[in-house]
Design a protein around this motif. Structure first.
Motif, PDB file in Angstrom:
ATOM      1  N   ASP A 117       0.845  -1.148  -0.042  1.00 46.02           N
ATOM      2  CA  ASP A 117      -0.044  -0.210   0.004  1.00 46.02           C
ATOM      3  C   ASP A 117       0.813   1.198  -0.189  1.00 46.02           C
ATOM      4  O   ASP A 117       0.436   2.377  -0.389  1.00 46.02           O
ATOM      5  CB  ASP A 117      -0.868   0.066   1.192  1.00 46.02           C
ATOM      6  N   ALA A 118       2.099   1.367   0.460  1.00 48.37           N
ATOM      7  CA  ALA A 118       2.936   2.394   0.839  1.00 48.37           C
ATOM      8  C   ALA A 118       3.696   2.719  -0.413  1.00 48.37           C
ATOM      9  O   ALA A 118       4.305   3.923  -0.607  1.00 48.37           O
ATOM     10  CB  ALA A 118       3.687   2.134   1.862  1.00 48.37           C
ATOM     11  N   VAL A 119       3.955   1.865  -1.364  1.00 50.96           N
ATOM     12  CA  VAL A 119       4.973   2.124  -2.443  1.00 50.96           C
ATOM     13  C   VAL A 119       4.347   1.599  -3.816  1.00 50.96           C
ATOM     14  O   VAL A 119       3.659   0.615  -3.834  1.00 50.96           O
ATOM     15  CB  VAL A 119       6.201   1.127  -2.405  1.00 50.96           C
ATOM     16  N   LEU A 120       4.760   2.714  -4.818  1.00 47.90           N
ATOM     17  CA  LEU A 120       4.078   2.265  -6.260  1.00 47.90           C
ATOM     18  C   LEU A 120       5.384   2.495  -7.105  1.00 47.90           C
ATOM     19  O   LEU A 120       5.761   3.552  -6.946  1.00 47.90           O
ATOM     20  CB  LEU A 120       3.036   3.505  -6.554  1.00 47.90           C
ATOM     21  N   SER A 121       5.678   1.275  -7.618  1.00 46.78           N
ATOM     22  CA  SER A 121       6.840   1.342  -8.351  1.00 46.78           C
ATOM     23  C   SER A 121       6.365   1.648  -9.888  1.00 46.78           C
ATOM     24  O   SER A 121       5.563   1.243 -10.469  1.00 46.78           O
ATOM     25  CB  SER A 121       7.380  -0.049  -8.386  1.00 46.78           C
ATOM     26  N   VAL A 122       7.194   2.479 -10.804  1.00 46.77           N
ATOM     27  CA  VAL A 122       6.831   2.984 -11.985  1.00 46.77           C
ATOM     28  C   VAL A 122       7.898   2.722 -13.036  1.00 46.77           C
ATOM     29  O   VAL A 122       9.106   2.990 -12.673  1.00 46.77           O
ATOM     30  CB  VAL A 122       6.454   4.486 -11.916  1.00 46.77           C
ATOM     31  N   GLY A 123       7.499   1.974 -14.020  1.00 46.75           N
ATOM     32  CA  GLY A 123       8.352   1.967 -15.124  1.00 46.75           C
ATOM     33  C   GLY A 123       7.882   2.824 -16.303  1.00 46.75           C
ATOM     34  O   GLY A 123       6.976   3.756 -16.078  1.00 46.75           O
ATOM     35  N   ALA A 124       8.928   2.949 -17.384  1.00 43.18           N
ATOM     36  CA  ALA A 124       8.575   3.679 -18.311  1.00 43.18           C
ATOM     37  C   ALA A 124       8.429   3.239 -19.983  1.00 43.18           C
ATOM     38  O   ALA A 124       8.523   2.101 -20.179  1.00 43.18           O
ATOM     39  CB  ALA A 124       9.925   4.620 -19.036  1.00 43.18           C
ATOM     40  N   LEU A 125       7.254   3.942 -20.430  1.00 46.56           N
ATOM     41  CA  LEU A 125       6.944   3.532 -21.709  1.00 46.56           C
ATOM     42  C   LEU A 125       7.448   4.363 -22.732  1.00 46.56           C
ATOM     43  O   LEU A 125       7.999   5.563 -22.546  1.00 46.56           O
ATOM     44  CB  LEU A 125       5.080   3.542 -22.153  1.00 46.56           C
ATOM     45  N   ARG A 126       7.616   3.875 -23.906  1.00 43.42           N
ATOM     46  CA  ARG A 126       8.137   4.645 -24.956  1.00 43.42           C
ATOM     47  C   ARG A 126       7.371   5.614 -25.534  1.00 43.42           C
ATOM     48  O   ARG A 126       6.067   5.838 -25.039  1.00 43.42           O
ATOM     49  CB  ARG A 126       8.740   3.554 -26.194  1.00 43.42           C
ATOM     50  N   GLY A 127       7.834   6.349 -26.505  1.00 39.45           N
ATOM     51  CA  GLY A 127       7.082   7.762 -26.949  1.00 39.45           C
ATOM     52  C   GLY A 127       5.738   7.479 -27.311  1.00 39.45           C
ATOM     53  O   GLY A 127       4.841   8.472 -27.097  1.00 39.45           O
ATOM     54  N   ASP A 128       5.110   6.139 -27.932  1.00 38.92           N
ATOM     55  CA  ASP A 128       3.981   6.247 -28.456  1.00 38.92           C
ATOM     56  C   ASP A 128       3.032   5.608 -27.301  1.00 38.92           C
ATOM     57  O   ASP A 128       1.888   5.428 -27.639  1.00 38.92           O
ATOM     58  CB  ASP A 128       3.899   5.276 -29.583  1.00 38.92           C
ATOM     59  N   GLY A 129       3.873   5.245 -26.097  1.00 39.02           N
ATOM     60  CA  GLY A 129       2.633   4.513 -25.127  1.00 39.02           C
ATOM     61  C   GLY A 129       2.245   3.252 -25.316  1.00 39.02           C
ATOM     62  O   GLY A 129       1.546   2.849 -24.169  1.00 39.02           O
ATOM     63  N   GLU A 130       2.672   2.771 -26.185  1.00 38.27           N
ATOM     64  CA  GLU A 130       2.012   1.287 -26.602  1.00 38.27           C
ATOM     65  C   GLU A 130       3.090   0.211 -25.921  1.00 38.27           C
ATOM     66  O   GLU A 130       2.645  -0.940 -25.645  1.00 38.27           O
ATOM     67  CB  GLU A 130       1.876   1.124 -28.007  1.00 38.27           C
ATOM     68  N   TYR A 131       4.336   0.503 -25.990  1.00 39.43           N
ATOM     69  CA  TYR A 131       5.118  -0.623 -25.467  1.00 39.43           C
ATOM     70  C   TYR A 131       6.245   0.173 -24.542  1.00 39.43           C
ATOM     71  O   TYR A 131       6.223   1.252 -24.375  1.00 39.43           O
ATOM     72  CB  TYR A 131       6.149  -1.202 -26.839  1.00 39.43           C
ATOM     73  N   GLY A 132       6.923  -1.057 -23.807  1.00 41.50           N
ATOM     74  CA  GLY A 132       7.917  -0.483 -22.713  1.00 41.50           C
ATOM     75  C   GLY A 132       9.203   0.439 -23.548  1.00 41.50           C
ATOM     76  O   GLY A 132       9.392  -0.067 -24.513  1.00 41.50           O
ATOM     77  N   ALA A 133       9.687   1.263 -22.941  1.00 41.50           N
ATOM     78  CA  ALA A 133      10.764   1.979 -23.393  1.00 41.50           C
ATOM     79  C   ALA A 133      12.052   1.221 -23.363  1.00 41.50           C
ATOM     80  O   ALA A 133      12.131  -0.037 -22.397  1.00 41.50           O
ATOM     81  CB  ALA A 133      10.976   3.189 -22.530  1.00 41.50           C
TER      82      ALA A 133
END
Length: 474
Positions: A316-332
């Motif tokens: 509940d205390a932590v939210l981990s965030v990854g990045a999407l590439r420029g089009d938002g459809e796939y991972g960077a």
């Protein structure tokens, strides 16, 4: 074998911490950087056990001298951590590049039997925590004309000091002209200690915290953003000092609603960083939501403190965030990934405030772009575009210089993180939700967007004012 850019960043961080001899680990991989000749243990009885066990082990083995095992600057701290020096101090000269550390490796081996008996870790390397791909963001900033709109562009809404969501950014400090960017009118905190070198050239990393604050404020106008310059030294700090610095940051202005953190380290383990253990326990007892970057090593190895997000005590205390590439459809290409990453957001070629609003500021690129993606992706990613030669790389061309006049385009999980922090804050304002952890749960439960990351379909959060950027073929 560590990639070239990791070696370049290792040298850069070593220069920023000249009195701290550093090593790469494990061995010559690009997994993490740590302090040579020092280990960490919990205060009290466990520290004594570590000292005695390591001293006995070294005395009984050739090449290492047990008499050199001692407390390294004994002190009390809120993190409950003791630094223990191991090995011969004369072997700890600065500037040692790469390779492992026999003394630290020996200390870790010496405690394995004892750890087996206790069922938990007793000793740890003292890792370097950084905003750092392999120790730096996904790329270096690229100037954007001030006539263009930021991306995400500022969302509609007004600032109300009575209801504003408190967001604390622990990063590099604010640039002197940050208030020239209207969304940052209500932002406060530490100024960057030194922005340029003796020649007036912008130093690496210095606009990182301002860029992040601009993203939070653009996504969530009703936020009171505070920036703490905890990572002003090339974005790097030792693990034991980082735990203390986090306590300092939250205690200076009180625990915030949201803590946006675009820094961390891998450590080859699945039980977190010993140096931040005390802070994480304190966080668990607060209402603050920690939104943390997953890191930029294109790896599934847990990156801390983001990876606490999937541990039951911290879910509940932590939210981990990854990045999407420029089009938002796939991972960077650079984004870390795996089951410990809870959500992904745009993190490639975002546009926000940097510096140069008052007058243009020059910047010299530190790293050269690659001919092909260093992670094997087939789109025109930030590894290769836009092209430039860097002063730290071994290219033959003259380093490229650019001028910043306010805005920049930049990539990294560092920047996907404040986007998510802003979305949680905006949800709190829109729904009059006072609990940031409940807001994060609600946001994820109602979310209907997904992206593809390494063949897996993952939750994605896309701000309404964010504009997809065509990625183009490699």
């Amino acid at each position: 074998m560590a990639p070239q850019r990791f070696h370049e960043q290792f040298d850069q961080i070593q220069r920023s911490l000249p009195d701290v001899p550093l090593a790469m680990g494990p061995d010559d991989s690009a997994e993490f950087i740590y302090e040579r000749g020092v280990v960490l243990a919990r205060d009290g009885e466990e520290a004594r056990v570590v000292e005695d066990t390591v001293r006995d082990h070294f005395t009984a083995t050739a090449g290492l001298v047990g008499d050199h095992v001692r407390r390294a600057g004994p002190r009390t701290n809120r993190s409950g951590i003791t630094r223990i020096q191991v090995g011969d101090p004369s072997d700890r000269g600065p500037g040692i590049r790469g390779g492992g550390d026999d003394a630290v490796a020996g200390a870790l081996r010496a405690l394995r039997t004892a750890e087996g008996r206790t069922g938990h870790r007793l000793v740890s390397r003292n890792h370097v925590v950084s905003i750092a791909v392999n120790a730096c963001p996904g790329d270096e900033p690229v100037p954007v004309a001030h006539t263009e709109q930021p991306n995400p562009s500022p969302a509609p809404g007004t600032y109300d000091p009575a209801s504003a969501v408190g967001v604390l950014v622990v990063d590099t400090g604010l640039m002197h002209d940050y208030r020239s960017y209207p969304p940052l009118a209500h932002t406060d905190g530490d100024l960057q200690i030194r922005e340029t070198d003796d020649d007036g050239v912008l130093q690496q990393y210095v606009g990182h915290g301002t860029f992040i604050a601009g993203l939070v404020a653009a996504v969530a106008p009703n936020t009171a953003v505070t920036v703490r310059g905890t990572l002003n030294d090339a974005g790097a700090i030792l693990e034991d000092a980082f735990g203390e610095a986090l306590f300092d940051a939250v205690e200076e202005g009180g625990w915030p609603d949201i803590l946006s953190l675009s820094a961390g380290s891998s450590n080859g383990r699945v039980d977190g960083l010993l140096g931040v253990e005390g802070f994480m326990r304190a966080l668990r007892g607060q209402r603050t939501l920690l939104v943390a970057a997953a890191g930029n090593n294109a790896s599934a190895t847990p990156f801390w403190p983001a990876a606490y997000a999937t541990q039951p005590d911290y879910a509940d205390a932590v939210l981990s965030v990854g990045a999407l590439r420029g089009d938002g459809e796939y991972g960077a290409c650079f984004s870390n990934h795996g089951g410990w990453v809870r959500v992904y957001a745009p993190g490639e070629r975002l546009t926000s405030a940097l510096t140069g609003f008052d007058s243009p500021v020059p910047y010299i690129y530190q790293h050269s772009t690659y001919d092909a993606c260093r992670y094997g992706f087939g789109y025109a990613c930030t590894c290769r575009s836009p092209r430039h030669n860097g002063v730290l790389s071994d290219g033959t061309g003259k380093p490229d210089q650019v001028m910043f006049e306010g805005y920049a385009s930049w990539s990294g999980t560092s920047f996907a993180t404040p986007v998510v922090a802003g979305l949680v804050a905006a949800h709190m304002t829109a729904h009059q939700e006072t609990d940031p952890r409940a807001a994060a749960r609600q946001l994820l439960e109602k979310n209907v967007e997904f992206a593809e990351v390494r063949g897996a379909h993952v939750p994605a959060l896309l701000p309404a004012t964010w504009r997809p950027v065509p990625v183009g073929p490699a």
